[in-house]
Design a protein around this motif. Sequence first.
Motif, PDB file in Angstrom:
ATOM      1  N   THR A 119      -4.003  -3.485   4.616  1.00  0.00           N
ATOM      2  CA  THR A 119      -4.177  -2.072   4.938  1.00  0.00           C
ATOM      3  C   THR A 119      -3.809  -1.799   6.396  1.00  0.00           C
ATOM      4  OG1 THR A 119      -5.872  -1.708   3.261  1.00  0.00           O
ATOM      5  CG2 THR A 119      -5.872  -0.205   5.119  1.00  0.00           C
ATOM      6  N   TYR A 134      -2.497   4.679  -1.531  1.00  0.00           N
ATOM      7  CA  TYR A 134      -2.791   3.417  -2.212  1.00  0.00           C
ATOM      8  C   TYR A 134      -1.564   3.027  -3.033  1.00  0.00           C
ATOM      9  CZ  TYR A 134      -4.967   0.721  -6.110  1.00  0.00           C
ATOM     10  OH  TYR A 134      -5.283  -0.202  -7.077  1.00  0.00           O
ATOM     11  N   SER A 151      -3.047   1.424   1.927  1.00  0.00           N
ATOM     12  CA  SER A 151      -3.484   0.170   1.318  1.00  0.00           C
ATOM     13  C   SER A 151      -2.404  -0.326   0.373  1.00  0.00           C
ATOM     14  CB  SER A 151      -4.792   0.373   0.552  1.00  0.00           C
ATOM     15  OG  SER A 151      -5.117  -0.784  -0.194  1.00  0.00           O
ATOM     16  N   GLY A 169      -6.698   5.962  -4.786  1.00  0.00           N
ATOM     17  CA  GLY A 169      -6.614   6.325  -3.381  1.00  0.00           C
ATOM     18  C   GLY A 169      -7.588   7.426  -3.020  1.00  0.00           C
ATOM     19  N   SER A 175      -6.001  -6.728  -0.364  1.00  0.00           N
ATOM     20  CA  SER A 175      -5.395  -5.510   0.183  1.00  0.00           C
ATOM     21  C   SER A 175      -4.945  -5.761   1.611  1.00  0.00           C
ATOM     22  CB  SER A 175      -6.401  -4.350   0.157  1.00  0.00           C
ATOM     23  OG  SER A 175      -5.918  -3.251   0.911  1.00  0.00           O
ATOM     24  N   SER A 198      -9.433  -0.792  -5.733  1.00  0.00           N
ATOM     25  CA  SER A 198      -9.839   0.405  -4.980  1.00  0.00           C
ATOM     26  C   SER A 198     -10.991   0.087  -4.041  1.00  0.00           C
ATOM     27  CB  SER A 198     -10.234   1.535  -5.938  1.00  0.00           C
ATOM     28  OG  SER A 198     -11.347   1.170  -6.722  1.00  0.00           O
ATOM     29  N   THR A 206      -9.703  -1.681  -1.131  1.00  0.00           N
ATOM     30  CA  THR A 206      -9.091  -0.704  -0.231  1.00  0.00           C
ATOM     31  C   THR A 206     -10.127  -0.098   0.707  1.00  0.00           C
ATOM     32  OG1 THR A 206      -7.313  -0.170  -1.783  1.00  0.00           O
ATOM     33  CG2 THR A 206      -7.882   1.519  -0.156  1.00  0.00           C
TER      34      THR A 206
END
Length: 711
Positions: A354, A382, A431, A406, A352, A441, A444
């Motif tokens: 971010t 996300y 992300s 997200g 990820s 996830s 993230t």
Amino acid sequence: MNVIKKSFDLGDGRIVEIETGKLAKQADGSVVVKMGDTMLLATVVSTVGAKPGTDFLPLSVDYQEKYAATGRIPGGFLRREARLSDYEVLISRLVDRALRPLFPSDYHADTQVMISLISADKNIMPDCLAGLAASAALAVSDIPFNGPISEVRVAKIDGKLVINPYANDLERATLEFMVAGSANDIGMVEGECDEIQEDEMVEALKFAHDAIKVQCAIQLELTEATGKTVKREYNHEDHDADLKAKVYADTYDKVYTLAKSGSNKDERKVGFTAIINEFFEAMPEDTADLTKAMAKHYYHDVQYDAIRNLLLDEGIRLDGRKTTEIRPIWSEVGYLPAAHGSAVFTRGETQSLTTVTLGSKDDEQMIDGAFFNGYQKFLLHYNFPGFSTGEVRPNRGAGRREIGHGNLAQRSLKKVLPQGEANPYTIRVVSDILESNGSSSMATVCAGTLALMDAGIKIKSPVSGIAMGLITDEKTGKYAILSDILGDEDHLGDMDFKVTGTENGIVACQMDLKINGLSYEVLTKALLQAKEGRLHILNEMKKTISQPNEDYKPHAPRIVSLTIDKEFIGAIIGPGGKIIQEMQRETGATISIEEVDGKGIVEVFADNKASIDAAVTRIRNIVAKPEIGEIYQGKVKSIMPFGAFVEIMPGKDGLLHISEISWQRLETMDGVLKEGDKIEVKLLDIDKQGKMKLSRKVLLPKPEKPAAPQA
């Protein structure tokens, strides 16, 4: 009409009623669920027969809130309900995840569940009734379904567990989970909490399951009352036992060997494809397409069985790891120099990138929903592009999966953000998943924590997340709990359990269960194994950054928050906004002001310190209270025969009497002062009416008295 009603007590005197036979009778099943003034209409329709070649359940679940339910007219140009909001999508996903595993695996008819909020009590939340309504609609239909199920919200408020609490009580909740399940098992969990321990979570799930059992029993009564005990017959799959046996005989050992080799994702994909292609090449040239489709279906079963048996019998995972082992982790912060905060987090083949962006109050997101409308100042988005899994896929914006993933990450990070004046910013975390092979996830959550600390946001504690899996064999009783699951392990496993938390405890979770009979003992073991994994990941993250940076990035905007007395709000705004607009124009800062709990909250936002300081100084001058004995730089506002009115603070004038201008006696004001002159004055007194008495002469040297004449 043959209207049938059933009702039950939530255990504290609150009644929930289910009614069928009055509305939407052409649907295969329809019910109205009512609690207080909140009413949901749920309908279900399923086609007779399946489309040729369909080998899955085409199920769609849509939850929508009618604005009329809350006495509101929709915003926007069209003034009508449009696409589902993120909130509606999240509720749709909750119901979908609860229902989908309980349809027969060989049922492939197009099936649509629709749930509409048709009346709303602002204090009775509809989302905790949506799963019950959907399952009850199936219960009064002839659609095959291995239910019933129900869905409840469990919260701990003032130290006590409550089912489906009132909305205004949720503000005090230290734990809040949506839990779905049948009378025998829990099937879905999602929620957030304040750094709780594993045993407290299990206690809440047991409490929720007891309530679910009551709601499932009432649906069985409803099925009996409507006479829908016999479900429709169907045949959506063609099978060939001999072909299945041949696929197993020719491919099982090859799949088992490849699965045991510890190869990476791409190598496995190529290898598994080569095995089935080799099988197809050995088939006669005139083999029907249907036969090939069946062979492909059986080959998926081979992969399912071989990989699971490898885990249960030898404890070997697809990538060669132990069941408790976490994939290698590396991370970096400050990767993007122009962002207000950024991080790269990579765990195995999941990555990820971010970013954190800091904004002012004007950047808050306005939520215009039927049930909830207001503003939120923490956003997490996300994105999951096709290239992250090596696929070609058009970019059509965020889908339900992106919104759901997200939301889980947002729940997790929200719990550790500073509150109130400690965080004046609107924060947006984005992300972008660049690689994916298992639990993007959770990547993230980890990347979001790192990026927030890189941005200088003073989070309470770092958060990490882990995805857990489960492989079981109901015949032998064997099971294996897997830490940090791969994408393939997610698809082939019996449980997908995501847990996020700090060193002090759990802050959010999401669980989807695909089997019956998960004991609380196994669930507890999974939670404790997840804790070990979370803490390991957290320690790896701390090697990159262990606490928030002392200051924001040099290019990040600055916000100063001031609390003022309510009486000064109008003075800062000015008539028609004149004062606040003038300050913004002259200082270059953005100023917002609102009344909260009888106080004025002023936020000054600018991208440089000079603008901030200039605006804050002017605001403090407006709200400052004059003090007797203080010296002020004043501005002459008007000239009168008896003196002058001098403004010593914005909007605060005092009288400088002609006798207080100079030590010399002045007969007239002509030529002494003029409007606009800036002079120093001292505040001598404030009378009971608030009128200020000023003096200039006390700041001037007092002339010496002339010497007395000699005799």
